[in-house]
Design a protein around this motif. Sequence first.
Motif, PDB file in Angstrom:
ATOM      1  N   ASN A 344       0.850  -1.179   0.000  1.00 37.02           N
ATOM      2  CA  ASN A 344       0.000   0.000   0.000  1.00 37.02           C
ATOM      3  C   ASN A 344       0.893   1.239   0.000  1.00 37.02           C
ATOM      4  N   VAL A 345       0.464   2.272  -0.708  1.00 39.56           N
ATOM      5  CA  VAL A 345       1.236   3.499  -0.831  1.00 39.56           C
ATOM      6  C   VAL A 345       0.339   4.685  -0.511  1.00 39.56           C
ATOM      7  N   LEU A 346       0.740   5.497   0.474  1.00 39.45           N
ATOM      8  CA  LEU A 346       0.006   6.708   0.817  1.00 39.45           C
ATOM      9  C   LEU A 346       0.460   7.829  -0.107  1.00 39.45           C
ATOM     10  N   ILE A 347      -0.519   8.596  -0.618  1.00 42.13           N
ATOM     11  CA  ILE A 347      -0.196   9.573  -1.646  1.00 42.13           C
ATOM     12  C   ILE A 347      -1.061  10.808  -1.473  1.00 42.13           C
ATOM     13  N   LYS A 348      -0.573  11.927  -1.933  1.00 37.48           N
ATOM     14  CA  LYS A 348      -1.359  13.158  -1.993  1.00 37.48           C
ATOM     15  C   LYS A 348      -1.817  13.309  -3.436  1.00 37.48           C
ATOM     16  N   ALA A 349      -3.070  12.943  -3.685  1.00 35.51           N
ATOM     17  CA  ALA A 349      -3.593  12.904  -5.041  1.00 35.51           C
ATOM     18  C   ALA A 349      -4.274  14.212  -5.397  1.00 35.51           C
ATOM     19  N   GLY A 350      -4.387  14.473  -6.690  1.00 34.55           N
ATOM     20  CA  GLY A 350      -5.080  15.656  -7.165  1.00 34.55           C
ATOM     21  C   GLY A 350      -4.438  16.201  -8.416  1.00 34.55           C
ATOM     22  N   GLU A 351      -5.242  16.798  -9.286  1.00 32.63           N
ATOM     23  CA  GLU A 351      -4.735  17.320 -10.545  1.00 32.63           C
ATOM     24  C   GLU A 351      -3.700  18.423 -10.328  1.00 32.63           C
ATOM     25  N   ASP A 352      -3.924  19.272  -9.317  1.00 34.49           N
ATOM     26  CA  ASP A 352      -3.060  20.436  -9.113  1.00 34.49           C
ATOM     27  C   ASP A 352      -2.276  20.366  -7.803  1.00 34.49           C
ATOM     28  N   GLU A 353      -2.109  19.184  -7.270  1.00 32.30           N
ATOM     29  CA  GLU A 353      -1.422  19.067  -5.993  1.00 32.30           C
ATOM     30  C   GLU A 353       0.067  19.355  -6.146  1.00 32.30           C
ATOM     31  N   THR A 354       0.645  19.895  -5.096  1.00 33.56           N
ATOM     32  CA  THR A 354       2.075  20.217  -5.118  1.00 33.56           C
ATOM     33  C   THR A 354       2.935  19.063  -4.635  1.00 33.56           C
ATOM     34  N   GLY A 355       2.321  17.979  -4.225  1.00 32.93           N
ATOM     35  CA  GLY A 355       3.087  16.872  -3.682  1.00 32.93           C
ATOM     36  C   GLY A 355       3.368  17.061  -2.210  1.00 32.93           C
ATOM     37  N   ILE A 356       4.090  16.124  -1.627  1.00 36.73           N
ATOM     38  CA  ILE A 356       4.372  16.172  -0.199  1.00 36.73           C
ATOM     39  C   ILE A 356       5.739  16.793   0.061  1.00 36.73           C
ATOM     40  N   LEU A 357       5.947  17.201   1.302  1.00 36.72           N
ATOM     41  CA  LEU A 357       7.268  17.639   1.743  1.00 36.72           C
ATOM     42  C   LEU A 357       7.983  16.398   2.270  1.00 36.72           C
ATOM     43  N   SER A 358       8.801  15.814   1.436  1.00 35.45           N
ATOM     44  CA  SER A 358       9.381  14.512   1.775  1.00 35.45           C
ATOM     45  C   SER A 358      10.419  14.598   2.885  1.00 35.45           C
ATOM     46  N   ASP A 359      10.890  15.811   3.204  1.00 32.28           N
ATOM     47  CA  ASP A 359      11.869  15.954   4.288  1.00 32.28           C
ATOM     48  C   ASP A 359      11.202  16.273   5.629  1.00 32.28           C
ATOM     49  N   PHE A 360       9.864  16.173   5.679  1.00 35.83           N
ATOM     50  CA  PHE A 360       9.149  16.470   6.922  1.00 35.83           C
ATOM     51  C   PHE A 360       8.071  15.415   7.149  1.00 35.83           C
ATOM     52  N   PRO A 361       8.411  14.301   7.800  1.00 36.22           N
ATOM     53  CA  PRO A 361       7.421  13.245   8.041  1.00 36.22           C
ATOM     54  C   PRO A 361       6.212  13.777   8.800  1.00 36.22           C
ATOM     55  N   SER A 362       5.040  13.617   8.205  1.00 32.27           N
ATOM     56  CA  SER A 362       3.793  14.095   8.801  1.00 32.27           C
ATOM     57  C   SER A 362       2.650  13.617   7.935  1.00 32.27           C
ATOM     58  N   ASN A 363       1.437  13.801   8.428  1.00 32.09           N
ATOM     59  CA  ASN A 363       0.270  13.396   7.658  1.00 32.09           C
ATOM     60  C   ASN A 363      -0.007  14.410   6.557  1.00 32.09           C
ATOM     61  N   GLN A 364       0.379  14.055   5.334  1.00 38.77           N
ATOM     62  CA  GLN A 364       0.161  14.930   4.182  1.00 38.77           C
ATOM     63  C   GLN A 364      -0.634  14.219   3.088  1.00 38.77           C
ATOM     64  N   PHE A 365      -1.338  13.153   3.432  1.00 39.52           N
ATOM     65  CA  PHE A 365      -1.893  12.259   2.426  1.00 39.52           C
ATOM     66  C   PHE A 365      -3.418  12.306   2.387  1.00 39.52           C
TER      67      PHE A 365
END
Length: 633
Positions: A344-365
């Motif tokens: 399973n892969v947690l992702i921030k989905a959306g047409e215009d999403e900026t993606g996650i801040l990969s250097d800051f572990p937190s709930n961004q999904f």
Amino acid sequence: MKKILAFLTIISLGYNSQAQYAVKDIPEALTPNAHLVKRLDDIRVDIKNPGKAYYYRHYVYTIMNEAAERYAYFVDHYDKFRDINSISGTLYDASGNKIKNVKKKDIADESGSGSNLADDARYKVHNFYHKSYPYTVEYEVEGEMKGIFNLPEWQPVPAPEVAVEKSSLTVITPKDYTLRYKQLLYSGNVLTKEEKSDKTYQWQLNNEAAKPTEAYAPEWDNISTRVIIAPSQFEFGGYNGEMSSWQNFGKFMLSLYSGRDVLPADIKSKVHQLTDHLKTNQEKIATLYRFMQDNTHYISIQLGIGGWQPLDANYVAKNKYGDCKALSNYMVALLKEAGIKANNVLIKAGEDETGILSDFPSNQFNHVVVCVPAGKDTTWLECTSQTVAPGYMGSFTGNREALLVSENGSAIVRTPAYRKENNLQVRQVKATIDANGKLTAKVSTTSTGLQQDDLHSLINNSSPDEQKKRLQRIFTLSNYEVPAFSYLENREAAVPTVNETLELVANDYASITGKRLFLRPNIVSTYTSKLAETEKRTHDIVCTYAFVDRDTVNITIPEGYQIESMPPPVKLNNQFGAYHVSYKIEGRSILLIRSYERNAGTFPAKDYTSFVDFYNKIYKADQARMVFVKKEE
């Protein structure tokens, strides 16, 4: 919480005089470009322990004109993990005089379910419905958080055309608790203060002028001040976790998924019936994915911890539905039964999403997909769609970082990106113009990759009538009909394809004046946006994905005409892309060859003049006309 309320009482005493929010008192430097002026926006969070926190927000917004009307609404949510204890509000006129206060009976309590089958989220909603601009609204809300898995983000300037007088975020924690935070485009350092048992953190932004909207600007989250806060230890729905690293975040997610991948006996048998005779893992993955698509459908269920914990595989198999995490978990279980390891892969989905801040572990999904790791042959599966091709992510989940959850160590991975050569639109047009200027054409278009995403959605989620309505408005023709159309999808290829075939009839397409006939040879593939030049460009230029359009247009004109004026060929090639159009006339036949390539990337603001010049030349070339004159008898 008592410390917060005592401090806020002092603040309120200072703000309760009459005419305190007169529009004339807004600093002159803040009014240019501003549809909204934030006079005050104070957010406070008091963390008591990993399972409990209080929050408070007090904001005062001056709505300068109708364009800011959406900011006049008060909206706040509550659910199993978040209570709203009190709400108050006041409306002021342009002179800062109080007009009315919020009455409890005027605060609506609405379901947050939307398209969800089940959801315990609800909203408190209020609006003064005042239309005499400018005016000011003031709201205060207090609440309690049962678990600190999600902590509020501070973004003092939420969009262009918003100015800020005063905005702040204050967080109080136990002295021995580690608050994690990330500052983005914040000038200065966090203010901290330690007392006997507490530690206070504060961020402030004052007198920030509004920025104008700019075409092709970066996502606002990437160019505005933000502070993201996140817990170290937390409690959520009876589960304890720690998220100072992605591995620890992944361990928490694994605890929610533990024991939920057990399939019923009949489905286990079906898996082996479908896959035991297949030779490759790729064949097995595609077969089981289609089985999942054919035998389940997506329904969102967000009850309590169920917003993060999936329905178990046995439930999905028997009831034939689930949300993104349930269907992904089910797909992982099907593959596991076939001897194929998937995650399973947690992702921030959306047409215009900026993606996650990969250097800051937190709930961004906000979404879950499946990854089947296999080096260069890694397969990604979007399990909420019953129609998408196996392995295809598209613009909703493609080309971004995500968290792959694994017992061997969760880690950040990147979903597939689709290159320029994957995103094609190849169009053939055969048209005839009669003596009255009426156009009759057959248009055949093949779209691949990201260029077929919208068509795929249209074909599978819209009725024929809705499809026809779209066709009746997408072309830049003043008066036309689409008597017939059809679509054919190819979902077998790694990059899916849609073929669209249609008939087009446009009365008065060609203009006939005296002995002359005027027409635009580019019938359906015109670039329709003319960019405005600006004196000063602030932000970089962002083109989010690359693509290629190729057009071949054959037009037969009425007998008796010869060319009088023909546009010159155009050839453009620079860092933004390439464009080429040429024309050829043989007898009554016009041949147009057009190619347009857009490059993806981020380009410096100083190049905006060149960017505007490039696209406005394309606009002009696509609108170019030919003039024919009747031959002398």
